[in-house]
Design a protein around this motif. Structure first.
Motif, PDB file in Angstrom:
ATOM      1  N   LYS A   1     -27.627 144.613  -9.035  1.00  0.00           N
ATOM      2  CA  LYS A   1     -27.145 144.614  -7.633  1.00  0.00           C
ATOM      3  C   LYS A   1     -26.988 143.163  -7.162  1.00  0.00           C
ATOM      4  O   LYS A   1     -27.590 142.242  -7.743  1.00  0.00           O
ATOM      5  N   SER A   2     -26.261 142.988  -6.073  1.00  0.00           N
ATOM      6  CA  SER A   2     -25.987 141.612  -5.625  1.00  0.00           C
ATOM      7  C   SER A   2     -27.262 140.903  -5.152  1.00  0.00           C
ATOM      8  O   SER A   2     -27.336 139.685  -5.118  1.00  0.00           O
ATOM      9  N   THR A   3     -28.309 141.689  -4.819  1.00  0.00           N
ATOM     10  CA  THR A   3     -29.567 141.068  -4.376  1.00  0.00           C
ATOM     11  C   THR A   3     -30.504 140.777  -5.546  1.00  0.00           C
ATOM     12  O   THR A   3     -31.555 140.142  -5.373  1.00  0.00           O
ATOM     13  N   ASP A   4     -30.160 141.248  -6.741  1.00  0.00           N
ATOM     14  CA  ASP A   4     -31.068 141.097  -7.892  1.00  0.00           C
ATOM     15  C   ASP A   4     -31.128 139.648  -8.376  1.00  0.00           C
ATOM     16  O   ASP A   4     -30.129 138.926  -8.348  1.00  0.00           O
ATOM     17  N   VAL A   5     -32.327 139.258  -8.831  1.00  0.00           N
ATOM     18  CA  VAL A   5     -32.529 137.892  -9.335  1.00  0.00           C
ATOM     19  C   VAL A   5     -32.950 137.959 -10.803  1.00  0.00           C
ATOM     20  O   VAL A   5     -33.662 138.874 -11.220  1.00  0.00           O
ATOM     21  N   ILE A   6     -32.467 136.983 -11.563  1.00  0.00           N
ATOM     22  CA  ILE A   6     -32.827 136.860 -12.984  1.00  0.00           C
ATOM     23  C   ILE A   6     -33.617 135.554 -13.124  1.00  0.00           C
ATOM     24  O   ILE A   6     -33.156 134.507 -12.651  1.00  0.00           O
TER      25      ILE A   6
ATOM     26  N   PHE B   1     -29.642 133.349 -10.532  1.00  0.00           N
ATOM     27  CA  PHE B   1     -30.681 132.900 -11.462  1.00  0.00           C
ATOM     28  C   PHE B   1     -31.683 131.958 -10.802  1.00  0.00           C
ATOM     29  O   PHE B   1     -31.312 131.159  -9.929  1.00  0.00           O
ATOM     30  N   VAL B   2     -32.942 132.015 -11.280  1.00  0.00           N
ATOM     31  CA  VAL B   2     -33.900 130.938 -11.039  1.00  0.00           C
ATOM     32  C   VAL B   2     -34.290 130.426 -12.428  1.00  0.00           C
ATOM     33  O   VAL B   2     -34.747 131.214 -13.268  1.00  0.00           O
ATOM     34  N   ILE B   3     -34.055 129.136 -12.653  1.00  0.00           N
ATOM     35  CA  ILE B   3     -34.403 128.557 -13.959  1.00  0.00           C
ATOM     36  C   ILE B   3     -35.672 127.733 -13.765  1.00  0.00           C
ATOM     37  O   ILE B   3     -35.711 126.833 -12.915  1.00  0.00           O
ATOM     38  N   GLN B   4     -36.703 128.079 -14.540  1.00  0.00           N
ATOM     39  CA  GLN B   4     -38.001 127.416 -14.358  1.00  0.00           C
ATOM     40  C   GLN B   4     -38.389 126.626 -15.604  1.00  0.00           C
ATOM     41  O   GLN B   4     -38.164 127.074 -16.732  1.00  0.00           O
ATOM     42  N   ASP B   5     -38.978 125.467 -15.374  1.00  0.00           N
ATOM     43  CA  ASP B   5     -39.566 124.694 -16.480  1.00  0.00           C
ATOM     44  C   ASP B   5     -40.487 123.657 -15.857  1.00  0.00           C
ATOM     45  O   ASP B   5     -40.666 123.626 -14.624  1.00  0.00           O
ATOM     46  N   LEU B   6     -41.063 122.807 -16.693  1.00  0.00           N
ATOM     47  CA  LEU B   6     -41.981 121.775 -16.184  1.00  0.00           C
ATOM     48  C   LEU B   6     -41.180 120.722 -15.403  1.00  0.00           C
ATOM     49  O   LEU B   6     -39.971 120.544 -15.647  1.00  0.00           O
TER      50      LEU B   6
ATOM     51  N   VAL C   1     -27.612 129.554  -8.516  1.00  0.00           N
ATOM     52  CA  VAL C   1     -28.589 129.107  -9.518  1.00  0.00           C
ATOM     53  C   VAL C   1     -29.565 128.155  -8.839  1.00  0.00           C
ATOM     54  O   VAL C   1     -29.149 127.182  -8.211  1.00  0.00           O
ATOM     55  N   LYS C   2     -30.859 128.485  -8.952  1.00  0.00           N
ATOM     56  CA  LYS C   2     -31.892 127.589  -8.403  1.00  0.00           C
ATOM     57  C   LYS C   2     -32.701 127.036  -9.569  1.00  0.00           C
ATOM     58  O   LYS C   2     -32.989 127.762 -10.532  1.00  0.00           O
TER      59      LYS C   2
END
Ligand code: SAM
Length: 459
Positions: free
Chosen positions: A262-267, A290-295, A319-320
């Motif tokens: 859905k348009s509200t869904d986050v990956i 998307f949320v891209i996480q790392d150090l 994209v965050k």
């Protein structure tokens, strides 16, 4: 079908080679010669050509193991460290580039030795060892040239020998295969010399063969941050970027029904580094977020990467990029998908359990967890009845189901690297099920592409 293993192997080699040649003929080309330098070709990524090549390699290796005397086979395999050392030396002193720049593309051993400032007898012996194994070609006595394999070691940055030698600590940046060789030989070969002692004393002593060999308690990444190791870190990053590039975007684009979100869904791309998997999916599916996480230092680099590759996605908030330690509570709650590529294999079980629990605590009942990993298939048929939808690997008689040495990017070798450098582990289906059971995730499917795609639902 023949029931005699030798005839069956020969048959696989014959039929698969013929089919492979036909594919090239249909394409208006010829199968590239071992003597020619390597150039990427239109069939390099063709699924049928790859499958046929794997069958030929699997059958040829099994045929050799069958017909060769055990003594000869073992005496060739056991000193494999000389292969690592010889390639590592040739790449480190830029021999592929030196030959490539030579006026007629070949040089006398004496000339090569003078260019690399090493003893001619040493250089000649190393090159002959390699040429005997089809890496470089000895064209006339003591004269060497590049061939298909050695030319693939030319540093992809395109720097001249002069430029490489002027800044030796930077030579591996953007160098493709060469960075991978530099990392595996530079850190891996020395580490592997402690592997027997590590295995014999497992659990009692150091955390990994790397720790024993290099006299450090730090994990590889923390050791790279020590003063003076910056060049090794940059070589490692270059190696990993190259490895990541070798996996086609379609693996990730086809891994999930991204359109169903859905348009509200986050990956959430956990431990995403630059976020290259997210980039592949984001480009193909414009609705995804998307949320891209790392150090923190990695996320700083990711900002530059996205600015260069897909700035609109950052500007419009699709994209965050988020600094996050995956051993700490997961800040994105209730994401539709959490995924990790090449994360779980870096860690021993106890750490994987922590990582998966942190994600499970943040997940909601409909969240999915997807791992992209080098799954390790058994070297035999797997008779286990799984509740999950598990794609089985099969191979024609008498090949082993994981295709042995024909098995693509060599999962069991990657597994050894994980053990050697990180005390990490490539895992099989049963081991993923166990990790899921320990963390509130239920394995739902395993698909095999060049990577395994392992999907869990909240249990
Ligand atoms: C083998 S790389 C895989 C990167 C990325 N998933 C990919 O496939 O390109 C492992 C990643 O884990 C990250 N990492 C290591 N420890 C971490 C931690 N505690 N929290 C978050 N990321 C971490 C590293 O910075 C690195 O980017």
């Amino acid at each position: 079908m023949s029931t005699d293993p030798l005839s069956a192997l020969l048959n696989i080699i014959n039929t698969s080679t013929n089919e492979l040649q036909s594919l090239y003929t249909k394409n208006g080309s010829q199968f590239p010669s071992l003597d020619a330098t390597y150039k990427p070709g239109p069939l390099d990524e063709d699924a049928k050509a790859i499958e046929l090549s794997k069958l030929v390699v699997a059958a040829a290796n099994q045929l050799i193991a069958t017909v060769r005397s055990p003594k000869d086979t073992l005496w060739e395999l056991v000193p494999s460290m000389y292969m690592s050392a010889a390639i590592g030396f040739a790449v480190d002193v830029d021999i592929p580039e030196i030959l490539n720049e030579a006026p007629n593309k070949s040089l006398q051993v004496k000339e090569i030795a003078s260019a690399v400032n090493c003893q001619a007898s040493h250089v000649g012996r190393v090159l002959r060892y390699l040429a005997t194994r089809h890496i470089f070609k000895e064209v006339t006595p003591d004269v060497f040239t590049n061939n298909k394999l050695s030319s693939a070691l030319i540093k992809a940055s395109g720097k001249t020998v002069g430029e490489l030698q002027a800044k030796p600590l930077e030579k591996y940046e953007n160098s493709g295969n060469a960075a991978f060789v530099g990392h595996i030989v530079g850190e891996g070969l020395r580490s592997s010399s402690s592997m027997v002692d590590f295995l014999k004393g497992s659990g009692k002593g150091a955390n990994s063969p790397f720790n024993m060999a290099w006299g450090t308690d730090k994990r590889l990444w923390d050791w790279y941050a020590e003063p003076g190791q910056g060049w090794r870190f940059r070589r490692f990053v270059a190696a990993m970027q190259f490895v990541a590039q070798t996996y086609k975007d379609t693996i990730f684009q086809n891994a999930y029904d991204w359109k169903s979100l859905k348009s509200t869904d986050v990956i959430v791309d956990v431990g995403g580094n630059m976020g290259t998997v997210s980039l592949a999916v984001a480009k193909m599916f414009p609705e995804t977020k998307f949320v891209i996480q790392d150090l923190p230092p990695v996320i700083e680099g990711a900002k530059t990467f996205w600015k260069a590759n897909f700035p609109e996605a950052i500007e419009n908030g699709r994209v965050k990029l988020e600094a996050h330690d995956f051993f700490q509570p997961q800040p994105v709650k209730g994401a539709a998908i959490y995924f990790c590529r090449f994360i779980i294999q870096d860690w021993p079980d106890a750490d994987c359990i922590k990582i998966m629990k942190r994600i499970r605590e943040a997940a909601n009942p409909s969240s999915k967890l997807i791992f992209f990993e080098i799954g390790i298939p058994y070297a035999c048929a797997d008779p286990t009845k799984y509740e999950a939808d598990v794609e089985r690997r099969t191979a024609p008689f008498p090949l082993i189901p994981n295709l042995g040495k024909g098995g693509g990017s060599d999962p069991t070798s990657v597994d050894m690297t994980m053990l050697n450098l990180l005390n990490g582990q490539g895992r099989n289906v049963g081991q993923f099920i166990e990790l899921g059971n320990a963390t509130g995730w239920k394995l739902t499917s395993v698909k095999n592409d060049e990577l395994s795609i392992i999907t869990f639902s909240a249990a």
